[in-house]
Design a protein around this motif. Sequence first.
Motif, PDB file in Angstrom:
ATOM      1  N   PHE A  50      -7.298   0.326   9.777  1.00 50.26           N
ATOM      2  CA  PHE A  50      -6.613   1.575   9.481  1.00 50.26           C
ATOM      3  C   PHE A  50      -5.171   1.335   9.036  1.00 50.26           C
ATOM      4  O   PHE A  50      -4.661   2.031   8.162  1.00 50.26           O
ATOM      5  CB  PHE A  50      -6.653   2.537  10.672  1.00 50.26           C
ATOM      6  N   ARG A  51      -4.528   0.335   9.619  1.00 45.74           N
ATOM      7  CA  ARG A  51      -3.160   0.011   9.218  1.00 45.74           C
ATOM      8  C   ARG A  51      -3.129  -0.435   7.755  1.00 45.74           C
ATOM      9  O   ARG A  51      -2.291   0.002   6.971  1.00 45.74           O
ATOM     10  CB  ARG A  51      -2.582  -1.088  10.110  1.00 45.74           C
ATOM     11  N   ARG A  52      -4.082  -1.280   7.360  1.00 44.70           N
ATOM     12  CA  ARG A  52      -4.115  -1.751   5.975  1.00 44.70           C
ATOM     13  C   ARG A  52      -4.471  -0.631   5.003  1.00 44.70           C
ATOM     14  O   ARG A  52      -3.938  -0.568   3.891  1.00 44.70           O
ATOM     15  CB  ARG A  52      -5.063  -2.935   5.846  1.00 44.70           C
ATOM     16  N   VAL A  53      -5.345   0.268   5.400  1.00 45.53           N
ATOM     17  CA  VAL A  53      -5.671   1.412   4.547  1.00 45.53           C
ATOM     18  C   VAL A  53      -4.430   2.287   4.361  1.00 45.53           C
ATOM     19  O   VAL A  53      -4.129   2.734   3.256  1.00 45.53           O
ATOM     20  CB  VAL A  53      -6.843   2.228   5.132  1.00 45.53           C
ATOM     21  N   LYS A  54      -3.695   2.512   5.450  1.00 46.77           N
ATOM     22  CA  LYS A  54      -2.467   3.311   5.377  1.00 46.77           C
ATOM     23  C   LYS A  54      -1.458   2.655   4.441  1.00 46.77           C
ATOM     24  O   LYS A  54      -0.843   3.317   3.597  1.00 46.77           O
ATOM     25  CB  LYS A  54      -1.868   3.463   6.776  1.00 46.77           C
ATOM     26  N   GLU A  55      -1.282   1.336   4.556  1.00 45.21           N
ATOM     27  CA  GLU A  55      -0.339   0.625   3.699  1.00 45.21           C
ATOM     28  C   GLU A  55      -0.759   0.702   2.232  1.00 45.21           C
ATOM     29  O   GLU A  55       0.079   0.904   1.352  1.00 45.21           O
ATOM     30  CB  GLU A  55      -0.227  -0.836   4.145  1.00 45.21           C
ATOM     31  N   ALA A  56      -2.053   0.564   1.958  1.00 42.84           N
ATOM     32  CA  ALA A  56      -2.540   0.654   0.576  1.00 42.84           C
ATOM     33  C   ALA A  56      -2.313   2.057   0.015  1.00 42.84           C
ATOM     34  O   ALA A  56      -1.927   2.214  -1.143  1.00 42.84           O
ATOM     35  CB  ALA A  56      -4.021   0.294   0.524  1.00 42.84           C
ATOM     36  N   ARG A  57      -2.536   3.073   0.828  1.00 35.50           N
ATOM     37  CA  ARG A  57      -2.305   4.457   0.393  1.00 35.50           C
ATOM     38  C   ARG A  57      -0.831   4.672   0.071  1.00 35.50           C
ATOM     39  O   ARG A  57      -0.480   5.284  -0.932  1.00 35.50           O
ATOM     40  CB  ARG A  57      -2.765   5.433   1.481  1.00 35.50           C
ATOM     41  N   GLN A  58       0.057   4.141   0.907  1.00 35.94           N
ATOM     42  CA  GLN A  58       1.488   4.294   0.677  1.00 35.94           C
ATOM     43  C   GLN A  58       1.921   3.600  -0.617  1.00 35.94           C
ATOM     44  O   GLN A  58       2.722   4.143  -1.381  1.00 35.94           O
ATOM     45  CB  GLN A  58       2.286   3.748   1.860  1.00 35.94           C
ATOM     46  N   VAL A  59       1.371   2.425  -0.876  1.00 34.56           N
ATOM     47  CA  VAL A  59       1.689   1.715  -2.114  1.00 34.56           C
ATOM     48  C   VAL A  59       1.199   2.527  -3.314  1.00 34.56           C
ATOM     49  O   VAL A  59       1.898   2.665  -4.318  1.00 34.56           O
ATOM     50  CB  VAL A  59       1.061   0.300  -2.112  1.00 34.56           C
ATOM     51  N   GLY A  60      -0.012   3.082  -3.205  1.00 36.47           N
ATOM     52  CA  GLY A  60      -0.556   3.909  -4.277  1.00 36.47           C
ATOM     53  C   GLY A  60       0.269   5.148  -4.527  1.00 36.47           C
ATOM     54  O   GLY A  60       0.524   5.521  -5.680  1.00 36.47           O
ATOM     55  N   GLU A  61       0.714   5.799  -3.468  1.00 36.30           N
ATOM     56  CA  GLU A  61       1.541   6.995  -3.615  1.00 36.30           C
ATOM     57  C   GLU A  61       2.880   6.663  -4.258  1.00 36.30           C
ATOM     58  O   GLU A  61       3.375   7.396  -5.113  1.00 36.30           O
ATOM     59  CB  GLU A  61       1.750   7.671  -2.259  1.00 36.30           C
ATOM     60  N   LEU A  62       3.470   5.555  -3.860  1.00 34.90           N
ATOM     61  CA  LEU A  62       4.747   5.130  -4.448  1.00 34.90           C
ATOM     62  C   LEU A  62       4.572   4.828  -5.933  1.00 34.90           C
ATOM     63  O   LEU A  62       5.410   5.206  -6.761  1.00 34.90           O
ATOM     64  CB  LEU A  62       5.288   3.905  -3.710  1.00 34.90           C
ATOM     65  N   HIS A  63       3.481   4.180  -6.282  1.00 33.34           N
ATOM     66  CA  HIS A  63       3.208   3.885  -7.691  1.00 33.34           C
ATOM     67  C   HIS A  63       3.052   5.184  -8.485  1.00 33.34           C
ATOM     68  O   HIS A  63       3.562   5.303  -9.604  1.00 33.34           O
ATOM     69  CB  HIS A  63       1.947   3.035  -7.829  1.00 33.34           C
ATOM     70  N   THR A  64       2.366   6.162  -7.920  1.00 34.51           N
ATOM     71  CA  THR A  64       2.174   7.454  -8.589  1.00 34.51           C
ATOM     72  C   THR A  64       3.512   8.140  -8.829  1.00 34.51           C
ATOM     73  O   THR A  64       3.766   8.668  -9.919  1.00 34.51           O
ATOM     74  CB  THR A  64       1.261   8.372  -7.747  1.00 34.51           C
ATOM     75  N   LYS A  68       5.066   8.970 -12.504  1.00 33.56           N
ATOM     76  CA  LYS A  68       5.450  10.323 -12.906  1.00 33.56           C
ATOM     77  C   LYS A  68       6.902  10.359 -13.359  1.00 33.56           C
ATOM     78  O   LYS A  68       7.239  11.020 -14.335  1.00 33.56           O
ATOM     79  CB  LYS A  68       5.228  11.309 -11.768  1.00 33.56           C
ATOM     80  N   GLN A  69       7.776   9.646 -12.648  1.00 35.59           N
ATOM     81  CA  GLN A  69       9.183   9.594 -13.042  1.00 35.59           C
ATOM     82  C   GLN A  69       9.338   8.919 -14.397  1.00 35.59           C
ATOM     83  O   GLN A  69      10.106   9.368 -15.241  1.00 35.59           O
ATOM     84  CB  GLN A  69      10.004   8.852 -11.993  1.00 35.59           C
TER      85      GLN A  69
END
Length: 82
Positions: A50-64, A68-69
């Motif tokens: 779950f920790r690794r899934v959370k980290e991957a999601r955060q990286v994906g959100e930051l990339h998004t 967009k910027q």
Amino acid sequence: VGVWSALATTESWISNTLASSGDDNPYKRKEVTYVCETSTESSFIVAGLFRRVKEARQVGELHTIRQKQSNSNSNSNSNSNS
């Protein structure tokens, strides 16, 4: 044997997907991380997943957000050049 087969299949899928997408995407990259859990307790193994899934999601959100910027900056630059 099942784990190694899954890793090999995943590696092939990633390679084929990236190869078929063409070279026009400057953001594409191939990054695969394999983690071997050393714990024998299920709760620690699940927590690590779950920790690794959370980290991957955060990286994906930051990339998004950055994408967009970047798109927003490109659009405003083209509008000002018109």
